[in-house]
Design a protein around this motif. Structure first.
Motif, short mmCIF file in Angstrom:
data_model
loop_
_atom_site.label_atom_id
_atom_site.label_comp_id
_atom_site.label_asym_id
_atom_site.label_seq_id
_atom_site.Cartn_x
_atom_site.Cartn_y
_atom_site.Cartn_z
N ARG A 1 0.83 -1.21 0.00
CA ARG A 1 0.00 0.00 0.00
C ARG A 1 0.86 1.25 0.00
N LEU A 2 1.97 1.22 0.77
CA LEU A 2 2.85 2.39 0.85
C LEU A 2 3.63 2.59 -0.45
N VAL A 3 4.00 1.50 -1.09
CA VAL A 3 4.68 1.60 -2.39
C VAL A 3 3.76 2.26 -3.41
N LYS A 4 2.48 1.87 -3.39
CA LYS A 4 1.50 2.48 -4.28
C LYS A 4 1.33 3.97 -3.96
N GLU A 5 1.26 4.31 -2.66
CA GLU A 5 1.14 5.71 -2.26
C GLU A 5 2.37 6.50 -2.70
N HIS A 6 3.53 5.89 -2.57
CA HIS A 6 4.77 6.56 -2.96
C HIS A 6 4.78 6.83 -4.47
N PHE A 7 4.31 5.84 -5.25
CA PHE A 7 4.25 6.01 -6.70
C PHE A 7 3.26 7.11 -7.08
N ASP A 8 2.07 7.06 -6.50
CA ASP A 8 1.04 8.05 -6.80
C ASP A 8 1.46 9.45 -6.37
N VAL B 1 15.42 0.27 5.11
CA VAL B 1 14.99 1.02 3.93
C VAL B 1 13.47 1.07 3.82
N HIS B 2 12.79 0.00 4.26
CA HIS B 2 11.33 -0.05 4.12
C HIS B 2 10.62 0.95 5.02
N LEU B 3 11.35 1.63 5.90
CA LEU B 3 10.73 2.64 6.75
C LEU B 3 10.67 4.01 6.07
N LYS B 4 11.25 4.12 4.88
CA LYS B 4 11.39 5.43 4.23
C LYS B 4 10.05 6.04 3.81
N ASP B 5 9.01 5.22 3.71
CA ASP B 5 7.69 5.73 3.27
C ASP B 5 6.73 5.94 4.43
N PHE B 6 7.23 5.91 5.66
CA PHE B 6 6.33 6.06 6.80
C PHE B 6 5.55 7.37 6.75
N PHE B 7 6.19 8.45 6.30
CA PHE B 7 5.53 9.76 6.30
C PHE B 7 4.24 9.77 5.49
N LEU B 8 4.12 8.84 4.51
CA LEU B 8 2.91 8.76 3.70
C LEU B 8 1.73 8.16 4.47
N MET B 9 2.03 7.53 5.62
CA MET B 9 0.96 6.96 6.44
C MET B 9 0.39 7.96 7.42
N VAL B 10 1.11 9.06 7.68
CA VAL B 10 0.70 10.01 8.71
C VAL B 10 -0.69 10.60 8.45
N PRO B 11 -1.04 11.00 7.21
CA PRO B 11 -2.40 11.51 6.98
C PRO B 11 -3.49 10.52 7.38
N ALA B 12 -3.33 9.26 6.98
CA ALA B 12 -4.33 8.24 7.34
C ALA B 12 -4.35 8.01 8.85
#
Length: 259
Positions: A49-56, A182-193
């Motif tokens: 889900r985070l990879v998809k959010e990162h791409f979008d 490395v997999h923690l690099k997209d954590f910031f994309l979870m903050v809104p949710a």
């Protein structure tokens, strides 16, 4: 309920050593929580889900910030897996442990401020033993002056100048910046949710205050542990700038004004 005065009284009884013990305990507690934090973001469902959010995010981020609709969709998608509530609670527990460290430090400052009122100004040079001898006081008075002088010289009425938050941040910052995380690099994309999830949970908790019975037991009116936990984790992962680039709070404000 524990407050700053209770901590100050405890320090008066047991000494300032309990402050260092608190920081050490908080470090061990946070280390355990970061293990769960690591495992959560390593889960395949969350990672995808985070990879998809990162791409979008790189593909079509609007000028006004991270859209509320996307945050709500991510919140619902992860909530279906029964993970997000536990993850929010984990972050709140981390923040609450930091809040406890902050309260212990304030208790130490309160104790030192109160205790220093009974001690003479250290800048004024005076020797109680010599003063007793010069006044030709009895030997017991001279001995008492010596004991008082030794007590004042050995007394440490100060709180360590180093910031406890800085210590607890730096020790995890150095570790989590390595390649193994490395997999923690997209954590910031979870903050809104997560913020939407926290707001919903707080709303439900406040509603429980108006009810009677078992539901009212776990109710609460406020909880700043989540906000403190989010701020701490973003700092440790060095993702403050990335999160700010989402302009999430501005986007949420625009959304609610429009509604």
């Amino acid at each position: 309920t524990v407050n700053v005065k209770h901590v100050a009284n405890s320090i008066r009884t047991h000494g300032t050593g309990i402050m260092n013990a608190t920081v050490n305990f908080a470090y061990q507690y946070l280390a355990q929580k970061f293990v769960v934090f690591y495992q959560f973001l390593f889960d395949d469902h969350i990672k995808s889900r985070l990879v998809k959010e990162h791409f979008d995010e790189h593909k079509m981020r609007p000028d006004y910030g991270y859209p509320m609709a996307r945050a709500e969709k991510l919140n619902k998608d992860i909530k279906k897996l029964s993970f997000l509530d536990q993850f929010r609670s984990l972050i709140s527990e981390m923040g609450n442990s930091l809040g406890f460290v902050r309260m212990v430090r304030l208790g130490g400052l309160h104790y030192c401020t109160t205790a220093c009122g009974s001690i003479p100004d250290q800048n004024i040079k005076q020797n109680f033993e010599e003063a007793a001898r010069s006044l030709h006081l009895p030997s017991l008075a001279v001995q008492a002056g010596q004991l008082l002088e030794n007590a004042l010289n050995s007394q440490k009425l100060s709180v360590d100048e180093s910031s406890y938050f800085a210590i607890l941040t730096n020790v995890f910052y150095q570790e989590l910046q390595s390649n193994g995380y490395v997999h923690l690099k997209d954590f910031f994309l979870m903050v809104p949710a997560l913020t939407i999830n926290a707001a919903d949970a707080m709303h439900q908790s406040k509603e429980k205050l108006h009810k009677r019975g078992r539901d009212a037991v776990n109710a609460m009116s406020t909880d700043d542990g989540f906000a403190l936990g989010i701020a701490y984790i973003l700092k440790v992962l060095d993702q403050d700038k990335q999160f700010n680039s989402l302009h999430w709070f501005q986007s949420a404000r625009v959304h609610f004004l429009a509604e």
